[in-house]
Scaffold this active site. Structure first.
Site, PDB file in Angstrom:
ATOM      1  N   GLY A   3       0.777  -1.239   0.000  1.00  0.00           N
ATOM      2  CA  GLY A   3       0.000   0.000   0.000  1.00  0.00           C
ATOM      3  C   GLY A   3       0.808   1.288   0.000  1.00  0.00           C
ATOM      4  O   GLY A   3       0.355   2.297   0.553  1.00  0.00           O
TER       5      GLY A   3
ATOM      6  N   ARG B 270     -16.108 -14.501  -9.671  1.00  0.00           N
ATOM      7  CA  ARG B 270     -15.636 -13.113  -9.640  1.00  0.00           C
ATOM      8  C   ARG B 270     -16.783 -12.122  -9.499  1.00  0.00           C
ATOM      9  O   ARG B 270     -16.659 -11.089  -8.846  1.00  0.00           O
ATOM     10  CB  ARG B 270     -14.853 -12.800 -10.913  1.00  0.00           C
ATOM     11  CG  ARG B 270     -13.486 -13.431 -10.931  1.00  0.00           C
ATOM     12  CD  ARG B 270     -12.727 -13.044 -12.190  1.00  0.00           C
ATOM     13  NE  ARG B 270     -11.503 -13.815 -12.267  1.00  0.00           N
ATOM     14  CZ  ARG B 270     -10.328 -13.429 -11.776  1.00  0.00           C
ATOM     15  NH1 ARG B 270     -10.214 -12.263 -11.201  1.00  0.00           N
ATOM     16  NH2 ARG B 270      -9.260 -14.185 -11.887  1.00  0.00           N
TER      17      ARG B 270
ATOM     18  N   ARG C 227      -6.437  -8.029  -8.685  1.00  0.00           N
ATOM     19  CA  ARG C 227      -7.531  -8.866  -9.170  1.00  0.00           C
ATOM     20  C   ARG C 227      -8.005  -8.315 -10.501  1.00  0.00           C
ATOM     21  O   ARG C 227      -8.183  -7.094 -10.636  1.00  0.00           O
ATOM     22  CB  ARG C 227      -8.740  -8.843  -8.211  1.00  0.00           C
ATOM     23  CG  ARG C 227      -8.467  -9.306  -6.810  1.00  0.00           C
ATOM     24  CD  ARG C 227      -8.012 -10.732  -6.703  1.00  0.00           C
ATOM     25  NE  ARG C 227      -8.975 -11.699  -7.220  1.00  0.00           N
ATOM     26  CZ  ARG C 227      -8.664 -12.959  -7.527  1.00  0.00           C
ATOM     27  NH1 ARG C 227      -7.428 -13.394  -7.422  1.00  0.00           N
ATOM     28  NH2 ARG C 227      -9.593 -13.784  -7.965  1.00  0.00           N
TER      29      ARG C 227
ATOM     30  N   HIS D 158      -0.605   1.908 -13.070  1.00  0.00           N
ATOM     31  CA  HIS D 158       0.089   0.767 -13.669  1.00  0.00           C
ATOM     32  C   HIS D 158       1.568   1.120 -13.792  1.00  0.00           C
ATOM     33  O   HIS D 158       1.916   2.209 -14.264  1.00  0.00           O
ATOM     34  CB  HIS D 158      -0.495   0.463 -15.054  1.00  0.00           C
ATOM     35  CG  HIS D 158       0.172  -0.701 -15.713  1.00  0.00           C
ATOM     36  ND1 HIS D 158      -0.033  -1.998 -15.293  1.00  0.00           N
ATOM     37  CD2 HIS D 158       1.063  -0.771 -16.729  1.00  0.00           C
ATOM     38  CE1 HIS D 158       0.701  -2.809 -16.034  1.00  0.00           C
ATOM     39  NE2 HIS D 158       1.377  -2.096 -16.916  1.00  0.00           N
TER      40      HIS D 158
ATOM     41  N   GLU E 274     -10.975  -3.618 -20.839  1.00  0.00           N
ATOM     42  CA  GLU E 274      -9.712  -4.283 -21.179  1.00  0.00           C
ATOM     43  C   GLU E 274      -8.695  -4.060 -20.064  1.00  0.00           C
ATOM     44  O   GLU E 274      -8.599  -2.949 -19.522  1.00  0.00           O
ATOM     45  CB  GLU E 274      -9.123  -3.666 -22.455  1.00  0.00           C
ATOM     46  CG  GLU E 274     -10.031  -3.737 -23.651  1.00  0.00           C
ATOM     47  CD  GLU E 274     -10.083  -5.118 -24.251  1.00  0.00           C
ATOM     48  OE1 GLU E 274      -9.016  -5.748 -24.363  1.00  0.00           O
ATOM     49  OE2 GLU E 274     -11.198  -5.564 -24.569  1.00  0.00           O
TER      50      GLU E 274
ATOM     51  N   ASP F  21      -5.524  -3.008 -18.066  1.00  0.00           N
ATOM     52  CA  ASP F  21      -4.491  -1.974 -18.231  1.00  0.00           C
ATOM     53  C   ASP F  21      -4.733  -1.129 -19.484  1.00  0.00           C
ATOM     54  O   ASP F  21      -3.798  -0.788 -20.229  1.00  0.00           O
ATOM     55  CB  ASP F  21      -3.087  -2.599 -18.235  1.00  0.00           C
ATOM     56  CG  ASP F  21      -2.784  -3.306 -16.927  1.00  0.00           C
ATOM     57  OD1 ASP F  21      -3.299  -2.856 -15.892  1.00  0.00           O
ATOM     58  OD2 ASP F  21      -2.064  -4.306 -16.940  1.00  0.00           O
TER      59      ASP F  21
ATOM     60  N   GLU G 225       5.512   7.035  -9.311  1.00  0.00           N
ATOM     61  CA  GLU G 225       4.117   6.647  -9.029  1.00  0.00           C
ATOM     62  C   GLU G 225       3.558   7.490  -7.887  1.00  0.00           C
ATOM     63  O   GLU G 225       2.424   7.978  -7.943  1.00  0.00           O
ATOM     64  CB  GLU G 225       4.036   5.161  -8.631  1.00  0.00           C
ATOM     65  CG  GLU G 225       4.329   4.185  -9.751  1.00  0.00           C
ATOM     66  CD  GLU G 225       4.071   2.734  -9.341  1.00  0.00           C
ATOM     67  OE1 GLU G 225       3.034   2.447  -8.725  1.00  0.00           O
ATOM     68  OE2 GLU G 225       4.927   1.882  -9.645  1.00  0.00           O
TER      69      GLU G 225
HETATM   70  C1  GAR Z   1       2.680  -0.605  -7.702  1.00  0.00           C
HETATM   71  O1  GAR Z   1       3.913  -0.562  -8.356  1.00  0.00           O
HETATM   72  C2  GAR Z   1       1.539  -0.563  -8.689  1.00  0.00           C
HETATM   73  O2  GAR Z   1       1.809   0.284  -9.789  1.00  0.00           O
HETATM   74  C3  GAR Z   1       1.462  -1.997  -9.113  1.00  0.00           C
HETATM   75  O3  GAR Z   1       1.636  -2.729  -7.932  1.00  0.00           O
HETATM   76  C4  GAR Z   1       2.471  -1.978  -7.050  1.00  0.00           C
HETATM   77  C5  GAR Z   1       1.772  -1.863  -5.716  1.00  0.00           C
HETATM   78  O4  GAR Z   1       2.614  -1.290  -4.758  1.00  0.00           O
HETATM   79  N1  GAR Z   1       0.207  -2.287  -9.722  1.00  0.00           N
HETATM   80  C6  GAR Z   1       0.052  -3.225 -10.655  1.00  0.00           C
HETATM   81  O5  GAR Z   1       0.948  -3.922 -11.051  1.00  0.00           O
HETATM   82  C7  GAR Z   1      -1.364  -3.363 -11.177  1.00  0.00           C
HETATM   83  N2  GAR Z   1      -1.384  -4.228 -12.282  1.00  0.00           N
HETATM   84  P1  GAR Z   1       2.022  -0.568  -3.493  1.00  0.00           P
HETATM   85  O6  GAR Z   1       1.136  -1.631  -2.789  1.00  0.00           O
HETATM   86  O7  GAR Z   1       3.206  -0.248  -2.650  1.00  0.00           O
HETATM   87  O8  GAR Z   1       1.246   0.613  -3.916  1.00  0.00           O
END
Ligand code: GAR
Length: 218
Positions: free
Chosen positions: A15, A69, A95, A113, A147, A149, A178
């Site tokens: 998180g 789901r 998910r 992403h 779709e 991503d 990010e």
């Molecule tokens: C992040 O890098 C996010 O961009 C990626 O998972 C990580 C979560 O880190 N998301 C994906 O890959 C979605 N397909 P975080 O729990 O520290 O935010």
């Protein structure tokens, strides 16, 4: 001040992106309030971190739904509505979503992403960026569409790829960007400055310069 939008953050792990949104929303001028954090994984480290800020947390364990789901998503949807949630921010929520939840929250659900979409959809983005030999990599915040991503892009942040990089070092550089772009994207959506037109996001004039650019981080 206009009402802050009530946001649910959906997580599966540590998180850190969730934390960047919570930190930004500590400012009363931020147009969104993080009202709920939901995880499909009871062991997600982010749950405790959110609770530490006094934010309500909930677990919806997908394993209790035995592959159904849509039943999982119906319960998620009911939970979000019961709390008056207006926007969903997916933050490392691992998910795949069905059209049910995507359609129910059309233009009200955003995702981060770890790649410059439309390149490197899916998993292991940093490994694949290194294998491909791209010189720029990064992260994208986008509206969620049916779709995976895919969906209209709100902000992208780019970082250089160094010859010495490993997936871990590159991933750490991307994660820094990010944490910068996700709060900015959420602010644009929550304030109504970013809206969807066809397959693209349009920004109101005053925000266009700020957010239309790609962020370049060292
Ligand atoms: C992040 O890098 C996010 O961009 C990626 O998972 C990580 C979560 O880190 N998301 C994906 O890959 C979605 N397909 P975080 O729990 O520290 O935010």
């Amino acid at each position: 001040m206009t009402q802050r939008k009530k946001v649910a953050v959906l997580i599966s792990g540590r998180g850190s992106n969730m934390l960047s949104l919570i930190s930004a929303a500590q400012d009363p001028a931020f147009p969104a309030e993080i009202a709920l954090v939901v995880s499909n994984n009871p062991d997600a480290g982010g749950l405790e971190r959110a609770a530490g800020f006094g934010i309500e947390t909930a677990v919806l364990d997908h394993r209790n739904y035995k592959g159904n789901r849509e039943a999982f998503e119906r319960d998620m949807d009911a939970l979000l509505r019961s709390r008056g949630i207006e926007l969903i921010a997916l933050a490392g929520f691992m998910r795949l979503l069905t059209p049910f939840l995507v359609n129910a929250w059309k233009n009200r659900m955003i995702n981060i992403h770890p790649a410059l979409l439309p390149s490197f959809k899916g998993l292991h983005t940093h490994e694949r960026a290194l294998e491909t030999g791209v010189r720029l990599h990064g992260a994208t915040v986008h509206f969620v569409s049916a779709e995976m991503d895919d969906g209209p892009i709100i902000i992208q942040g780019a970082v250089p790829v160094l010859d010495s990089d490993t997936p871990e070092s590159l991933g750490a550089r991307v994660l820094t960007v990010e944490h910068k772009i996700y709060p900015r994207a959420l602010a644009l959506v929550a304030s109504g400055a970013a809206s969807v037109s066809g397959h693209k996001v349009v920004l109101s004039r005053e925000d266009a310069d700020l957010a239309g650019q790609t962020l370049l981080a060292p």
